[in-house]
Write a protein that holds these residues in place. Structure first.
Motif, PDB file in Angstrom:
ATOM      1  N   ALA A   1       0.842  -1.197   0.000  1.00  0.00           N
ATOM      2  CA  ALA A   1       0.000   0.000   0.000  1.00  0.00           C
ATOM      3  C   ALA A   1       0.880   1.251   0.000  1.00  0.00           C
ATOM      4  O   ALA A   1       1.995   1.240   0.517  1.00  0.00           O
ATOM      5  N   HIS A   2       0.349   2.344  -0.577  1.00  0.00           N
ATOM      6  CA  HIS A   2       1.148   3.568  -0.680  1.00  0.00           C
ATOM      7  C   HIS A   2       0.227   4.788  -0.640  1.00  0.00           C
ATOM      8  O   HIS A   2      -1.007   4.663  -0.633  1.00  0.00           O
ATOM      9  N   LEU A   3       0.828   5.969  -0.647  1.00  0.00           N
ATOM     10  CA  LEU A   3       0.083   7.215  -0.469  1.00  0.00           C
ATOM     11  C   LEU A   3      -0.991   7.413  -1.530  1.00  0.00           C
ATOM     12  O   LEU A   3      -2.076   7.927  -1.247  1.00  0.00           O
ATOM     13  N   PHE A   4      -0.714   6.991  -2.775  1.00  0.00           N
ATOM     14  CA  PHE A   4      -1.630   7.260  -3.876  1.00  0.00           C
ATOM     15  C   PHE A   4      -2.436   6.038  -4.303  1.00  0.00           C
ATOM     16  O   PHE A   4      -2.907   5.966  -5.442  1.00  0.00           O
ATOM     17  N   ILE A   5      -2.615   5.104  -3.402  1.00  0.00           N
ATOM     18  CA  ILE A   5      -3.302   3.868  -3.773  1.00  0.00           C
ATOM     19  C   ILE A   5      -4.759   4.125  -4.175  1.00  0.00           C
ATOM     20  O   ILE A   5      -5.350   3.364  -4.944  1.00  0.00           O
ATOM     21  N   ALA A   6      -5.344   5.221  -3.689  1.00  0.00           N
ATOM     22  CA  ALA A   6      -6.758   5.482  -3.961  1.00  0.00           C
ATOM     23  C   ALA A   6      -6.991   6.322  -5.219  1.00  0.00           C
ATOM     24  O   ALA A   6      -8.138   6.518  -5.623  1.00  0.00           O
ATOM     25  N   GLY A   7      -5.944   6.822  -5.847  1.00  0.00           N
ATOM     26  CA  GLY A   7      -6.169   7.664  -7.022  1.00  0.00           C
ATOM     27  C   GLY A   7      -4.889   8.041  -7.724  1.00  0.00           C
ATOM     28  O   GLY A   7      -3.783   7.868  -7.194  1.00  0.00           O
ATOM     29  N   GLY A   8      -5.034   8.582  -8.939  1.00  0.00           N
ATOM     30  CA  GLY A   8      -3.877   8.948  -9.743  1.00  0.00           C
ATOM     31  C   GLY A   8      -3.309  10.304  -9.367  1.00  0.00           C
ATOM     32  O   GLY A   8      -3.926  11.084  -8.642  1.00  0.00           O
ATOM     33  N   ALA A   9      -2.115  10.579  -9.870  1.00  0.00           N
ATOM     34  CA  ALA A   9      -1.465  11.866  -9.608  1.00  0.00           C
ATOM     35  C   ALA A   9      -0.466  12.163 -10.715  1.00  0.00           C
ATOM     36  O   ALA A   9       0.159  11.255 -11.269  1.00  0.00           O
ATOM     37  N   ARG A  10      -0.358  13.452 -11.042  1.00  0.00           N
ATOM     38  CA  ARG A  10       0.660  13.927 -11.983  1.00  0.00           C
ATOM     39  C   ARG A  10       1.577  14.905 -11.265  1.00  0.00           C
ATOM     40  O   ARG A  10       1.123  15.729 -10.472  1.00  0.00           O
ATOM     41  N   PHE A  11       2.864  14.799 -11.544  1.00  0.00           N
ATOM     42  CA  PHE A  11       3.875  15.670 -10.961  1.00  0.00           C
ATOM     43  C   PHE A  11       4.492  16.459 -12.112  1.00  0.00           C
ATOM     44  O   PHE A  11       5.144  15.875 -12.979  1.00  0.00           O
ATOM     45  N   LEU A  12       4.281  17.772 -12.124  1.00  0.00           N
ATOM     46  CA  LEU A  12       4.713  18.606 -13.230  1.00  0.00           C
ATOM     47  C   LEU A  12       5.804  19.557 -12.765  1.00  0.00           C
ATOM     48  O   LEU A  12       5.585  20.387 -11.883  1.00  0.00           O
ATOM     49  N   THR A  13       6.985  19.400 -13.356  1.00  0.00           N
ATOM     50  CA  THR A  13       8.121  20.249 -13.020  1.00  0.00           C
ATOM     51  C   THR A  13       8.330  21.259 -14.133  1.00  0.00           C
ATOM     52  O   THR A  13       8.539  20.889 -15.291  1.00  0.00           O
ATOM     53  N   GLY A  14       8.258  22.544 -13.788  1.00  0.00           N
ATOM     54  CA  GLY A  14       8.365  23.595 -14.788  1.00  0.00           C
ATOM     55  C   GLY A  14       9.792  24.008 -15.067  1.00  0.00           C
ATOM     56  O   GLY A  14      10.743  23.494 -14.458  1.00  0.00           O
ATOM     57  N   PRO A  15       9.980  24.943 -15.996  1.00  0.00           N
ATOM     58  CA  PRO A  15      11.326  25.427 -16.344  1.00  0.00           C
ATOM     59  C   PRO A  15      12.080  26.020 -15.154  1.00  0.00           C
ATOM     60  O   PRO A  15      13.312  26.072 -15.164  1.00  0.00           O
ATOM     61  N   ASN A  16      11.332  26.470 -14.139  1.00  0.00           N
ATOM     62  CA  ASN A  16      11.969  26.997 -12.928  1.00  0.00           C
ATOM     63  C   ASN A  16      12.333  25.898 -11.942  1.00  0.00           C
ATOM     64  O   ASN A  16      12.783  26.171 -10.825  1.00  0.00           O
ATOM     65  N   HIS A  17      12.117  24.628 -12.349  1.00  0.00           N
ATOM     66  CA  HIS A  17      12.430  23.435 -11.549  1.00  0.00           C
ATOM     67  C   HIS A  17      11.551  23.306 -10.303  1.00  0.00           C
ATOM     68  O   HIS A  17      11.862  22.515  -9.403  1.00  0.00           O
ATOM     69  N   MET A  18      10.476  24.059 -10.261  1.00  0.00           N
ATOM     70  CA  MET A  18       9.478  23.895  -9.206  1.00  0.00           C
ATOM     71  C   MET A  18       8.461  22.848  -9.654  1.00  0.00           C
ATOM     72  O   MET A  18       8.062  22.823 -10.817  1.00  0.00           O
ATOM     73  N   THR A  19       8.043  21.994  -8.718  1.00  0.00           N
ATOM     74  CA  THR A  19       7.117  20.911  -9.028  1.00  0.00           C
ATOM     75  C   THR A  19       5.780  21.140  -8.331  1.00  0.00           C
ATOM     76  O   THR A  19       5.743  21.575  -7.176  1.00  0.00           O
ATOM     77  N   VAL A  20       4.695  20.866  -9.061  1.00  0.00           N
ATOM     78  CA  VAL A  20       3.362  20.856  -8.465  1.00  0.00           C
ATOM     79  C   VAL A  20       2.774  19.463  -8.681  1.00  0.00           C
ATOM     80  O   VAL A  20       3.196  18.721  -9.571  1.00  0.00           O
ATOM     81  N   VAL A  21       1.799  19.127  -7.842  1.00  0.00           N
ATOM     82  CA  VAL A  21       1.149  17.824  -7.929  1.00  0.00           C
ATOM     83  C   VAL A  21      -0.316  18.035  -8.293  1.00  0.00           C
ATOM     84  O   VAL A  21      -1.020  18.816  -7.646  1.00  0.00           O
ATOM     85  N   CYS A  22      -0.769  17.368  -9.335  1.00  0.00           N
ATOM     86  CA  CYS A  22      -2.169  17.434  -9.758  1.00  0.00           C
ATOM     87  C   CYS A  22      -2.854  16.130  -9.368  1.00  0.00           C
ATOM     88  O   CYS A  22      -2.437  15.058  -9.823  1.00  0.00           O
ATOM     89  N   VAL A  23      -3.863  16.241  -8.539  1.00  0.00           N
ATOM     90  CA  VAL A  23      -4.630  15.075  -8.099  1.00  0.00           C
ATOM     91  C   VAL A  23      -6.056  15.254  -8.600  1.00  0.00           C
ATOM     92  O   VAL A  23      -6.696  16.270  -8.312  1.00  0.00           O
ATOM     93  N   GLU A  24      -6.544  14.284  -9.358  1.00  0.00           N
ATOM     94  CA  GLU A  24      -7.834  14.418 -10.015  1.00  0.00           C
ATOM     95  C   GLU A  24      -8.841  13.400  -9.499  1.00  0.00           C
ATOM     96  O   GLU A  24      -8.482  12.276  -9.142  1.00  0.00           O
ATOM     97  N   ALA A  25     -10.113  13.812  -9.482  1.00  0.00           N
ATOM     98  CA  ALA A  25     -11.221  12.931  -9.140  1.00  0.00           C
ATOM     99  C   ALA A  25     -12.372  13.301 -10.061  1.00  0.00           C
ATOM    100  O   ALA A  25     -12.185  14.020 -11.045  1.00  0.00           O
ATOM    101  N   TYR A  26     -13.574  12.868  -9.742  1.00  0.00           N
ATOM    102  CA  TYR A  26     -14.716  13.116 -10.615  1.00  0.00           C
ATOM    103  C   TYR A  26     -14.968  14.620 -10.779  1.00  0.00           C
ATOM    104  O   TYR A  26     -15.375  15.302  -9.852  1.00  0.00           O
ATOM    105  N   ARG A  27     -14.671  15.128 -11.983  1.00  0.00           N
ATOM    106  CA  ARG A  27     -14.895  16.524 -12.347  1.00  0.00           C
ATOM    107  C   ARG A  27     -14.264  17.525 -11.387  1.00  0.00           C
ATOM    108  O   ARG A  27     -14.713  18.662 -11.236  1.00  0.00           O
TER     109      ARG A  27
END
Length: 279
Positions: free
Chosen positions: A210-236
């Motif tokens: 089991a792990h932190l994201f077992i219940a749903g997907g996630a995207r990790f987006l690192t921009g040109p400034n090398h800062m990362t954000v996490v996108c967690v999506e659910a129904y709409r």
């Protein structure tokens, strides 16, 4: 946004209007002579009806046309940039920032427990998902949604594409979406993507811890400034997590997933085996 949630809005966006106006103005002011729609269509290797739709904001824009327009009109990427803005704004408001961040990212990491991520989907696989999520949608609406989703993949065709790191739950490759042919084509596309230098695909076995994201997907987006954000999506809905402490915790969890997942070669063998089982 990779599964059933996408929905193209009916309102024409400002970039779409500007795209139409730029196309019409540059055609009419073409050096040496004014081009009619038929003449421009021949230069673009398309139909006059397609050019007419471009200039009247009707229907979706074929993704191969913006770079051709830039070539014909010597516009240094103007139509390509407008097209990218149109694609971003074609998504519902809650998804637009994620799409914009993805377009600018230099590294895209993704964990998907349910379906193949949109960046790697085939048209048939995407169409099946979107149809399942919107059974009352018209064929034109589904077609537009598929085009919008596939347009996100333009970032993979750049001269300098982002590094893409994807971990799929084993259930993703074993769950048949659509017909056997559709699923086999999707698995073949995963193998093709995985062979690219900028793309790494791993499969997390079903018996993983089991792990932190077992219940749903996630995207990790690192921009040109090398800062990362996490996108967690659910129904709409979509949450974009920017708090540095929470991002670090999420990245540690993702690193744990890559450590538990099969290496890329073993993952490819598993995907190939599942594809061959569908023949």
């Amino acid at each position: 946004m990779d599964g059933l949630e996408e929905e193209v809005e009916g309102e024409v966006s400002d970039p779409r209007r500007r795209f139409a106006e730029e196309c019409r103005d540059r055609r009419e002011l073409y050096p040496d002579r004014r081009l009619n729609q038929g003449q421009l269509a021949r230069m673009l290797r398309t139909s006059r009806a397609t050019v007419s739709r471009l200039e009247t904001c009707r229907g979706s824009i074929p993704p191969d046309l913006p770079p051709l327009l830039d070539q014909v009109f010597s516009t240094d990427g103007l139509f390509k940039r407008l097209y990218e803005e149109i694609v971003a704004q074609s998504f519902p408001a809650q998804y637009r920032r994620g799409v914009a961040l993805e377009r600018e990212a230099i590294v895209v990491r993704q964990w998907s427990p349910t379906v193949v991520p949109g960046l790697l989907q085939t048209a048939d696989y995407a169409r099946t998902l979107l149809r399942g999520g919107a059974p009352r949608a018209s064929e034109e609406e589904i077609k537009a949604n598929v085009s919008a989703r596939l347009a996100r993949q333009d970032i993979l065709r750049r001269e300098a594409p982002p590094d893409v790191r994807v971990v799929l739950c084993e259930s993703v490759i074993r769950r048949q979406i659509g017909s056997r042919d559709i699923m086999r084509g999707q698995l073949a596309a995963l193998l093709t993507h995985g062979a690219k230098a900028a793309v790494r695909i791993q499969v997390l076995p079903l018996d993983a811890e089991a792990h932190l994201f077992i219940a749903g997907g996630a995207r990790f987006l690192t921009g040109p400034n090398h800062m990362t954000v996490v996108c967690v999506e659910a129904y709409r809905t979509v949450a974009i997590i920017e708090d540095p402490e929470h991002v670090r915790e999420a990245l540690r969890a993702y690193d744990g997933l890559t450590g538990e997942a099969l290496p890329t070669r073993e993952s490819a063998r598993l995907i190939r085996g599942q594809m061959e089982a569908l023949t």
